[in-house]
Enzyme design. Structure first.
Site, PDB file in Angstrom:
ATOM      1  N   SER A   1      -9.963  -0.537   6.735  1.00 23.90           N
ATOM      2  CA  SER A   1      -9.326  -0.481   5.433  1.00 23.90           C
ATOM      3  C   SER A   1      -8.754  -1.632   4.955  1.00 23.90           C
ATOM      4  CB  SER A   1      -8.581   0.727   5.813  1.00 23.90           C
ATOM      5  OG  SER A   1      -9.081   1.946   5.589  1.00 23.90           O
TER       6      SER A   1
ATOM      7  N   LYS B   1       0.804  -1.143  -0.016  1.00 22.88           N
ATOM      8  CA  LYS B   1       0.091  -0.011  -0.100  1.00 22.88           C
ATOM      9  C   LYS B   1       0.888   1.318   0.055  1.00 22.88           C
ATOM     10  CE  LYS B   1      -3.943   2.000   2.555  1.00 22.88           C
ATOM     11  NZ  LYS B   1      -4.928   1.849   3.715  1.00 22.88           N
TER      12      LYS B   1
ATOM     13  N   SER C   1      -9.801   1.571   2.371  1.00 27.66           N
ATOM     14  CA  SER C   1      -8.884   2.261   1.844  1.00 27.66           C
ATOM     15  C   SER C   1      -7.793   1.706   1.119  1.00 27.66           C
ATOM     16  CB  SER C   1      -8.093   3.535   2.271  1.00 27.66           C
ATOM     17  OG  SER C   1      -7.422   2.975   3.682  1.00 27.66           O
TER      18      SER C   1
END
Length: 420
Positions: A125, A26, A101
């Site tokens: 997330s 990420k 996210s």
């Protein structure tokens, strides 16, 4: 599909437990000499001079990092649509969001572009995109995994965690990244000698599964059908179930967003175009330069949360909002403690709805916030949780969430593996 922000291969050691495995990371996790943007124009050209602890551990374990994945800007979103680099599409549900996210990380695994991925979970997330993309995601206990090198959104809530196609794969990645770190004082020794991958043996005989009524009521009918079928499956394998109550989760979403936005307003103050981030390059006084940099560098959702967080911390409103939110957080923790006095794990749908259509939530932020109702209580209580694929409704993936007591990752991994 717009999975990666930066596609750059980073080779790990020649041997190790992850040798030959590819991992996507990420884009809010620092990678030495590789751009780390947090999905924001504010950090479009930021290149960290160091690796996050989890990245160092990936390299030592022999993993090959294949790129930095798209995400909601600074982790603020549930759909991976607030990224300054455009949205990511769900690879298993055309025209739908991948969740957020960490949507790019879950999409990379679901699409077969990486064997494993790292995400971060502040209020769901990792679990949300895992559920929406039909993969496995683990949110570790706060303190199990080092946050050194994670660009902070809300320090008291967030954890880095693994995403994989199977429970065993995700657990094997957790084995690599977990453990104390002298550079992160919040890490703990608990779990340092655990073998999470070995716990994925599917043995749930005698396990007591609590079902919190508050996390089941109100979910989409199709989601509930899949959820109850999965619970029946666990019972057929020897688990017992009982209904429990978490009364205070009624206030969890409100408390979470006050706390998270307040911490975000503090953490993001450093991105002013002078210390870090995009510079507007304007002449004039410092306030003008500061304001222009943040106006151009931050997207609408980040601005909204920073403004609300600043308001909640301001003189005259701190006790009215932030202090009350912390009081509610304590009640959530207490309710979980009481529930675990009579159960081993708690089960609920990961998300109360299936993946939304792209663009559906952008005009209604409140709808997006309320979709986190089943995930944010776990972060408030600093507990571990896993989302495992449970089935489909109208050909859309549905995830089942299992929550355990602090540092009982082995228990939730064992229970989740029984559903595969």
């Amino acid at each position: 599909m717009n999975v990666y922000i930066t596609e750059e291969t980073i080779e790990g050691a020649e041997d190790g437990p992850l040798a030959g495995r590819t991992v996507a990371v990420k884009d809010n996790i620092s990678t030495e000499n590789v751009r780390t943007t947090c999905g924001s124009a504010m950090l479009e050209d930021y290149v960290p001079p160091y690796d996050a602890t989890v990245v160092s551990r990936l390299k030592e374990a022999g993993a090959t990092i294949v790129g930095k994945t798209n995400m909601d800007e600074f982790g603020m979103g549930t759909t991976t649509e607030t990224s300054a680099f455009g949205p990511t599409e769900n690879p298993v549900a055309e025209g739908r969001v991948p969740g957020g996210s960490s949507g790019g990380s879950a999409a990379a695994v679901a699409a077969g572009e990486a064997d494993l991925a790292l995400g971060s979970d502040t209020g769901g997330s990792i679990r949300c995109p895992a559920a929406f993309c039909g993969v496995v995601g683990i949110k570790p206990t706060y303190g199990l995994v080092s946050r050194y090198g994670l660009v902070a959104y809300a320090n008291s809530l967030e954890q880095i965690g693994p995403i994989g196609n199977t429970v065993e794969d995700a657990a094997a990645l957790l084995d690599v990244i977990s453990g104390p770190d002298e550079r992160d004082s919040t890490t703990r020794d608990e779990g340092a000698d655990s073998n999470y991958a070995a716990a994925a043996d599917g043995d749930v005989d005698g396990l007591t599964v609590g079902i919190p009524t508050e996390l089941v009521e109100g979910a989409d009918e199709g989601v509930l059908d899949v959820f109850w079928d999965a619970i029946d499956d666990l019972e057929s394998q020897g688990a017992t179930t009982r209904e429990v109550s978490l009364e205070s989760v009624e206030y969890a979403v409100q408390a979470y967003y006050v706390i998270a936005m307040s911490e975000a307003s503090s953490n993001l103050a450093r991105f002013d175009g002078v210390r870090y981030g995009h510079s507007g390059g304007y002449d004039g006084n410092w306030n003008e330069v500061f304001g222009r940099a943040r106006e151009e560098g931050f997207g609408p959702e980040v601005k909204r949360r920073v403004l609300l967080g600043t308001y909640a911390l301001s003189a005259g409103y701190h006790d009215k909002y932030y202090k009350k939110a912390q009081d509610a957080r304590a009640l959530v923790e207490q309710d979980f403690d009481e529930a675990f006095a009579e159960t081993d794990v708690l089960a609920s749908p990961t998300m109360p709805v299936p993946p939304m259509e792209l663009g559906e939530s952008l005009s209604d932020p409140l709808k997006m916030y309320l979709a986190d109702a089943n995930t944010v209580p776990v972060n408030l209580a600093n507990l571990p949780a896993i989302s495992v694929p449970a089935g489909e409704t109208d050909r859309l993936p549905v995830g089942l969430q299992l929550v355990g007591p602090a540092f009982e990752e082995e228990t939730i991994v064992r229970a989740a593996s029984a559903l595969e």
